[in-house]
Design a protein around this motif. Structure first.
Motif, PDB file in Angstrom:
ATOM      1  N   ARG A  20      18.274  75.486  73.326  1.00  0.00           N
ATOM      2  CA  ARG A  20      19.276  76.428  74.080  1.00  0.00           C
ATOM      3  C   ARG A  20      20.742  75.641  74.700  1.00  0.00           C
ATOM      4  NH1 ARG A  20      16.930  80.691  78.010  1.00  0.00           N
ATOM      5  NH2 ARG A  20      19.292  81.475  77.818  1.00  0.00           N
ATOM      6  N   THR A  21      20.417  74.499  75.479  1.00  0.00           N
ATOM      7  CA  THR A  21      21.954  73.403  75.684  1.00  0.00           C
ATOM      8  C   THR A  21      22.428  72.672  74.293  1.00  0.00           C
ATOM      9  OG1 THR A  21      20.330  73.566  77.226  1.00  0.00           O
ATOM     10  CG2 THR A  21      21.844  71.567  77.275  1.00  0.00           C
ATOM     11  N   LEU A  22      21.778  72.705  73.401  1.00  0.00           N
ATOM     12  CA  LEU A  22      22.563  71.479  72.469  1.00  0.00           C
ATOM     13  C   LEU A  22      23.146  72.793  71.208  1.00  0.00           C
ATOM     14  CD1 LEU A  22      19.837  68.537  72.429  1.00  0.00           C
ATOM     15  CD2 LEU A  22      22.093  68.614  73.969  1.00  0.00           C
ATOM     16  N   THR A  23      23.808  73.562  71.074  1.00  0.00           N
ATOM     17  CA  THR A  23      24.699  74.212  70.818  1.00  0.00           C
ATOM     18  C   THR A  23      25.494  73.410  70.301  1.00  0.00           C
ATOM     19  OG1 THR A  23      26.408  74.595  72.202  1.00  0.00           O
ATOM     20  CG2 THR A  23      24.814  76.324  71.906  1.00  0.00           C
ATOM     21  N   PRO A  24      26.541  73.776  68.658  1.00  0.00           N
ATOM     22  CA  PRO A  24      27.699  72.832  67.965  1.00  0.00           C
ATOM     23  C   PRO A  24      28.505  73.166  69.387  1.00  0.00           C
ATOM     24  CG  PRO A  24      26.622  74.383  66.778  1.00  0.00           C
ATOM     25  CD  PRO A  24      26.022  74.771  68.219  1.00  0.00           C
ATOM     26  N   ALA A  25      28.782  73.774  69.943  1.00  0.00           N
ATOM     27  CA  ALA A  25      29.587  73.351  70.842  1.00  0.00           C
ATOM     28  C   ALA A  25      29.783  72.056  71.718  1.00  0.00           C
ATOM     29  CB  ALA A  25      30.171  75.084  71.775  1.00  0.00           C
ATOM     30  N   TYR A  26      28.702  72.225  72.462  1.00  0.00           N
ATOM     31  CA  TYR A  26      28.563  71.188  73.376  1.00  0.00           C
ATOM     32  C   TYR A  26      27.690  70.093  72.933  1.00  0.00           C
ATOM     33  CZ  TYR A  26      24.770  69.326  77.116  1.00  0.00           C
ATOM     34  OH  TYR A  26      24.514  68.297  77.886  1.00  0.00           O
ATOM     35  N   ILE A  27      27.993  70.146  71.992  1.00  0.00           N
ATOM     36  CA  ILE A  27      27.247  68.406  70.599  1.00  0.00           C
ATOM     37  C   ILE A  27      28.804  67.955  71.153  1.00  0.00           C
ATOM     38  CG2 ILE A  27      27.020  67.376  68.604  1.00  0.00           C
ATOM     39  CD1 ILE A  27      24.413  69.182  68.518  1.00  0.00           C
ATOM     40  N   ALA A  28      29.825  69.246  70.078  1.00  0.00           N
ATOM     41  CA  ALA A  28      31.353  68.658  70.263  1.00  0.00           C
ATOM     42  C   ALA A  28      32.252  68.098  71.596  1.00  0.00           C
ATOM     43  CB  ALA A  28      31.858  69.271  69.967  1.00  0.00           C
ATOM     44  N   THR A  29      31.483  69.003  72.679  1.00  0.00           N
ATOM     45  CA  THR A  29      32.165  68.996  74.045  1.00  0.00           C
ATOM     46  C   THR A  29      31.292  67.036  74.688  1.00  0.00           C
ATOM     47  OG1 THR A  29      32.351  70.912  74.650  1.00  0.00           O
ATOM     48  CG2 THR A  29      32.623  69.143  76.227  1.00  0.00           C
ATOM     49  N   LEU A  30      30.203  67.288  74.481  1.00  0.00           N
ATOM     50  CA  LEU A  30      29.115  65.742  74.664  1.00  0.00           C
ATOM     51  C   LEU A  30      30.766  64.520  74.009  1.00  0.00           C
ATOM     52  CD1 LEU A  30      27.118  63.850  76.062  1.00  0.00           C
ATOM     53  CD2 LEU A  30      25.632  65.028  73.456  1.00  0.00           C
ATOM     54  N   PHE A  31      30.289  64.309  72.396  1.00  0.00           N
ATOM     55  CA  PHE A  31      31.087  63.575  71.744  1.00  0.00           C
ATOM     56  C   PHE A  31      32.461  62.850  72.299  1.00  0.00           C
ATOM     57  CE2 PHE A  31      33.492  61.695  67.811  1.00  0.00           C
ATOM     58  CZ  PHE A  31      33.008  60.876  67.975  1.00  0.00           C
ATOM     59  N   LYS A  32      33.140  64.117  72.520  1.00  0.00           N
ATOM     60  CA  LYS A  32      34.311  63.668  73.155  1.00  0.00           C
ATOM     61  C   LYS A  32      34.292  63.104  74.706  1.00  0.00           C
ATOM     62  CE  LYS A  32      37.394  66.852  72.533  1.00  0.00           C
ATOM     63  NZ  LYS A  32      38.533  66.844  72.396  1.00  0.00           N
ATOM     64  N   SER A  33      33.348  63.600  75.318  1.00  0.00           N
ATOM     65  CA  SER A  33      33.426  63.121  77.368  1.00  0.00           C
ATOM     66  C   SER A  33      32.219  62.039  76.426  1.00  0.00           C
ATOM     67  CB  SER A  33      32.782  64.440  77.569  1.00  0.00           C
ATOM     68  OG  SER A  33      32.936  65.429  77.516  1.00  0.00           O
ATOM     69  N   ALA A  34      31.606  61.410  75.889  1.00  0.00           N
ATOM     70  CA  ALA A  34      30.692  60.684  75.981  1.00  0.00           C
ATOM     71  C   ALA A  34      31.984  58.939  76.913  1.00  0.00           C
ATOM     72  CB  ALA A  34      30.106  60.045  74.899  1.00  0.00           C
ATOM     73  N   PRO A  35      33.357  58.949  76.397  1.00  0.00           N
ATOM     74  CA  PRO A  35      33.911  57.842  75.971  1.00  0.00           C
ATOM     75  C   PRO A  35      34.125  57.622  77.869  1.00  0.00           C
ATOM     76  CG  PRO A  35      34.782  59.106  74.532  1.00  0.00           C
ATOM     77  CD  PRO A  35      33.834  59.969  75.428  1.00  0.00           C
ATOM     78  N   LEU A  36      34.294  58.511  78.345  1.00  0.00           N
ATOM     79  CA  LEU A  36      34.498  58.091  79.539  1.00  0.00           C
ATOM     80  C   LEU A  36      32.661  57.815  80.996  1.00  0.00           C
ATOM     81  CD1 LEU A  36      37.047  61.014  80.077  1.00  0.00           C
ATOM     82  CD2 LEU A  36      37.227  58.772  80.246  1.00  0.00           C
ATOM     83  N   HIS A  37      32.020  57.565  80.413  1.00  0.00           N
ATOM     84  CA  HIS A  37      30.710  57.128  80.946  1.00  0.00           C
ATOM     85  C   HIS A  37      30.736  55.578  82.519  1.00  0.00           C
ATOM     86  CE1 HIS A  37      29.922  54.323  77.854  1.00  0.00           C
ATOM     87  NE2 HIS A  37      29.238  53.611  78.589  1.00  0.00           N
ATOM     88  N   ASP A  38      31.414  55.468  81.829  1.00  0.00           N
ATOM     89  CA  ASP A  38      31.710  53.691  82.805  1.00  0.00           C
ATOM     90  C   ASP A  38      33.380  54.052  83.592  1.00  0.00           C
ATOM     91  OD1 ASP A  38      29.671  52.392  83.233  1.00  0.00           O
ATOM     92  OD2 ASP A  38      29.824  51.698  81.178  1.00  0.00           O
ATOM     93  N   ILE A  39      34.429  54.795  83.331  1.00  0.00           N
ATOM     94  CA  ILE A  39      35.144  55.118  83.909  1.00  0.00           C
ATOM     95  C   ILE A  39      35.076  54.724  85.941  1.00  0.00           C
ATOM     96  CG2 ILE A  39      35.532  57.395  84.786  1.00  0.00           C
ATOM     97  CD1 ILE A  39      38.265  55.979  82.865  1.00  0.00           C
TER      98      ILE A  39
END
Length: 390
Positions: free
Chosen positions: A203-222
């Protein structure tokens, strides 16, 4: 000479009839105002209708040898290239049932013979005007759709550039290279895709969620931007005091992203997820992580995926101050962390897709030149401050 300003003047009308006299009659009636094409049978009519340019309207007889008008109409309406061409049946079949059949096949009108020229001209003009309006609306809608797509693509590109610029800023402050950002971004994506069908995550890992995850991941150590160089660049173990300072980077990252979100004045999906990742990627499944000591499912899914990706990359990647360990040894460490550091189901997915992790590591491996540049920067950053000139 026709001097009318009617916008339908000059439109192309295809007349289909197997009787030459009828074709002559209709051509003479229409030619002063329209370009007229004729066909003596259904096959030829379909070829003309599918050609370039296509007719703007078709006057179609019903009773023809071989393929009758009903079949011609049905085939026109079955094809995307011709289904929008209005069809008017022009026939001697005057029964109501015949008219109903013609209209049910998609014809816009049904005129019985013998024709009344004023009626034929009026109906042709009316349906050409309706088609012109429909074409205008379709073209406008297509233009607007293309413009929205263009602007969305432009906005997405701006977001991606901004994210990577911010992430690269954080990366310049420690021993990681820019490829760490790319590797972890791809690790979390393949992990998420491997878990899409899992009952706990579907229910969580929809295609939209995964696309947003991919976009957001680079900021993990900001948040590392806010950590002093003397700690961030230290090659050895931290003292307890230094470790406490280092543990502030998830909170600093969350706060920085929250401030950016506040300036926008509206929620943004990728910033919301970036906050979760930045704030939660150091949490551990058993509750022993930081900064909140969250346990189990209380940790956001995005942060759980990043936790494994970040640790794996730290283990296998070369740094200025260390060599990377073999994948096999890193995989054992990850497996041993199941139920302790990591969500057991995330570990199980990692074990299943290890070849994908290895391929990502190879594709975005740090080369000697990048590590040499990082070493020079770290040596320069570690130099004592030069006192001000008297």
């Amino acid at each position: 000479m026709n001097t009318s300003s009617d916008p339908t003047d000059g439109a192309t009308v295809l007349v289909v009839d197997d009787t030459p006299d009828n074709l002559t009659l209709m051509s003479e009636l229409l030619r002063d105002r329209y370009r007229v094409k004729v066909a003596t049978g259904g096959e030829k009519a379909l070829r003309i209708a599918g050609g370039d340019p296509r007719p703007d309207l078709i006057l179609l007889d019903v009773m023809m040898p071989g393929m009758d008008g009903y079949e011609v109409c049905a085939r026109l309406k079955d094809e995307a290239d011709t289904r929008e061409i209005p069809v008017i049946f022009l026939t001697a079949k005057a029964d109501v049932a015949d008219e109903m059949r013609g209209l049910s096949l998609g014809a816009v009108d049904y005129i019985t013979k013998p024709i009344s020229p004023p009626i034929v001209l009026a109906r042709v003009r009316t349906h050409l005007r309706l088609k012109a309006s429909a074409d205008f609306l379709r073209d406008k809608a297509a233009f607007l759709e293309a413009e929205v797509a263009r602007r969305n693509a432009e906005l997405s590109a701006i977001q991606d550039v901004t994210i990577h610029a911010m992430a690269s800023l954080a990366e310049t402050r420690d021993s990681d290279t820019g490829n760490h950002i790319r590797r972890t971004q791809h690790y979390v994506k393949v992990l998420a895709e491997a878990l899409r069908e899992h009952p706990r995550f579907a229910r969580t890992l929809t295609p939209a969620y995964i696309a947003t995850l991919f976009k957001s991941a680079p900021l993990h150590d900001i948040g590392k931007v806010g950590i002093p160089d003397r700690i961030l660049l230290k090659p050895g173990r931290y003292t307890p005091e230094e470790y406490e300072i280092m543990k502030a980077h998830p909170t600093l990252g969350r706060d920085a992203i929250a401030q950016a979100e506040a300036h926008l004045g509206t929620p943004v999906a990728f910033l919301s997820m970036a906050k979760d990742i930045a704030y939660g990627h150091q949490e551990k499944w058993d509750g022993s992580g930081y900064p909140q000591g969250l346990r189990g499912d209380a940790i956001p899914v995005s942060a759980r995926l990043m936790a494994l990706a970040d640790v794996y990359d730290a283990l296998i990647s070369r740094r200025v101050y260390k060599d990377g360990m073999p994948h096999e040894k890193a995989a054992v460490i990850i497996a041993e962390g199941s139920g302790l550091h990591f969500d057991p189901d995330v570990v199980e997915a990692f074990i299943r897709i290890q070849p994908q992790f290895q391929e990502i590591a190879r594709r975005f491996a740090d080369d000697d030149a990048a590590l040499a540049r990082k070493r020079v920067w770290m040596d320069t950053a570690a130099m004592p401050d030069i006192p001000p000139r008297p």
